[in-house]
Design a protein around this motif. Structure first.
Motif, mmCIF file in Angstrom:
data_model
loop_
_atom_site.group_PDB
_atom_site.id
_atom_site.type_symbol
_atom_site.label_atom_id
_atom_site.label_comp_id
_atom_site.label_asym_id
_atom_site.label_seq_id
_atom_site.Cartn_x
_atom_site.Cartn_y
_atom_site.Cartn_z
ATOM 1 N N UNK A 173 43.541 35.647 33.309
ATOM 2 C CA UNK A 173 43.805 36.348 34.722
ATOM 3 C C UNK A 173 43.384 38.113 35.298
ATOM 4 N N UNK A 174 43.355 37.777 35.720
ATOM 5 C CA UNK A 174 42.521 39.146 36.381
ATOM 6 C C UNK A 174 43.130 40.386 36.675
ATOM 7 N N UNK A 175 43.466 41.295 36.975
ATOM 8 C CA UNK A 175 43.995 42.768 37.543
ATOM 9 C C UNK A 175 43.622 44.038 37.028
ATOM 10 N N UNK A 176 43.469 44.554 38.757
ATOM 11 C CA UNK A 176 43.467 46.028 38.141
ATOM 12 C C UNK A 176 42.276 46.274 37.268
#
Length: 463
Positions: free
Chosen positions: A431-434
């Motif tokens: 999962x991608x975040x920031x």
């Protein structure tokens, strides 16, 4: 346990681009980076003259093959395991199996020697960054042995009929290092033709293995152990030049037989094994034996004086179970023994030296591990490609051993198959975040704490 739904209620679709089948490759390959695997390949492996760009980006190709082997690949096609789901988002430089096969086929004998140099330095770095060989500053054992790997391709270079009648093989030679407190790691490997003699090239190979052991931190007592195929003056001379002790099975030549017959009956000491051990000749389990020593036996007496060696001849004898002690109503006139001598300058007491020599069988664990993993096949028809594949397996084996040593006391001595099951074959969703990638691993993974400890260790500040 049974499936909770009917077949019609469980549709299957291979469409998730955010999954990884072997998330354990993240800490494993991070450890390889920390130990400079890519840098060592760039410095030492120069495939000059290779066609079709086969020699380009050797570092990415070597690390790709090592990663594939760590995940369980045992053929070039199996390296496809690196090209699925979110792997390109987590790793860069992933190459297709066809590209990696072309790379391996570009190897010559000289290039294989360059890869040996990488293996040697990589082992030293692994020993520096992990507790790979605890106690190596006090005592270490270097075990040398050979094995035969059956092959079936009629055009496979170097495959010949050798020791096993009607079976075509290649004949790898390997050396391992272990301590009284560790599992063995691989000091060196060599690929040889199927009919090569067991001891062919052994003195030089032993010298390299002993030097590798010293680079890996084995600065205390070093003892080379080998079976009777390596009982020759060249191997013992190599040990003495390196400042190492030796413990080598001799076999039963006429000189050895005369020496054994000269041992008085009162010199034999009883030894009882805590667990039964297999007899090296018959395979039968034995739980007790007798041991005696000739403190000054001169080996190779027919050679010139400078090549003769005087050291200890230690003999273990066991009752010959094939000869019954009672025939009818008449007991035996005298017991029948089988003798197992070895020649050594190990400074330990007789029973301890015998026990340490018998532990040479630990090298068989490494051979069995190889044939259950990357050496289940020797995947190319080119001899030097298979030689490179063998060396890459040795590097992968050592990398996984270092991974286990950093994880826990249990994993430090676990088999490679167990390391893969517990640490490597962990599925994850990305999962991608920031601008960061988070790996979501399975809830209640049985070895969660061990895996987390490994991940935090290899991603923390370098020690």
């Amino acid at each position: 346990m049974q499936v909770s739904h009917t077949l019609a209620a469980v549709p299957v679709v291979f469409d998730d681009r955010n999954l990884i089948a072997s998330a354990g490759l993240v800490p494993v390959m991070r450890l390889a980076e920390r130990c400079g695997l890519s840098r060592l390949v760039t410095e030492k492996v120069k495939l000059t003259g290779a066609k079709n760009g086969a020699g380009a980006s050797a570092d990415a190709k070597v690390t790709g093959i090592v990663a594939g082997m760590a995940a369980g690949a045992d053929s070039i096609d199996d390296l496809h395991i690196l090209r699925h789901g979110a792997m390109p988002a987590v790793f860069t430089g992933i190459r297709a199996p066809s590209t990696l096969g072309t790379f391996l086929r570009a190897f010559t004998h000289g290039h294989a020697l360059q890869l040996h140099a990488v293996h040697r330095r990589f082992l030293a770095e692994l020993a520096t960054h992990s507790p790979l060989l605890p106690g190596s500053g006090e005592k270490a054992f270097i075990d040398v042995d050979s094995t035969h790997k059956r092959v079936y391709g009629r055009a496979k270079q170097g495959a010949e009929y050798g020791r096993f009648k009607g079976i075509r093989t290649l004949h790898p030679l390997l050396a391992t290092i272990c301590t009284p407190h560790s599992r063995p790691v691989i000091a060196g490997v060599r690929m040889r033709r199927g009919k090569a003699a067991d001891s062919r090239g052994a003195p030089k190979f032993v010298s390299e293995a002993l030097a590798t052991a010293a680079e890996a931190g084995c600065t205390g007592t070093r003892i080379l152990r080998a079976d009777s195929q390596f009982y020759n003056a060249g191997v013992i001379a190599a040990c003495r030049r390196a400042g190492s002790h030796f413990s080598i099975t001799t076999g039963m030549n006429p000189s050895i037989k005369r020496a054994i017959h000269s041992i008085p009956d009162q010199a034999w000491q009883q030894i009882t094994y805590p667990t039964a051990v297999p007899d090296p000749e018959t395979g039968e389990l034995i739980s007790d034996a007798e041991v005696a020593e000739i403190p000054a036996y001169t080996a190779f007496a027919s050679r010139k004086k400078s090549e003769r060696v005087t050291a200890r001849l230690i003999v273990r004898r066991v009752r010959d179970l094939a000869k019954p002690t009672v025939v009818g109503d008449q007991g035996e006139l005298f017991p029948v023994w089988r003798h197992h001598p070895f020649f050594t300058d190990n400074p330990a007491q007789t029973l301890q030296a015998e026990r340490e020599h018998r532990h040479h069988a630990v090298v068989e664990q490494v051979i069995a591990d190889s044939k259950a993993g990357a050496l289940a096949h020797l995947p190319s028809g080119h001899f030097n490609a298979n030689a490179a594949w063998l060396t890459l397996w040795a590097m992968t084996y050592n990398l996984l051993r270092a991974t286990g040593a950093l994880t826990s006391a249990f994993h430090a001595k676990a088999t490679t198959a167990t390391l893969r099951t517990h640490l490597v074959h962990v599925p994850a969703r990305t999962a991608r975040s920031a601008r960061r990638i988070t790996l979501h691993l399975p809830h209640n993974w049985p070895w969660q704490h061990a895996w987390t400890h490994l991940f935090d260790t290899v991603h923390g500040p370098a020690g």
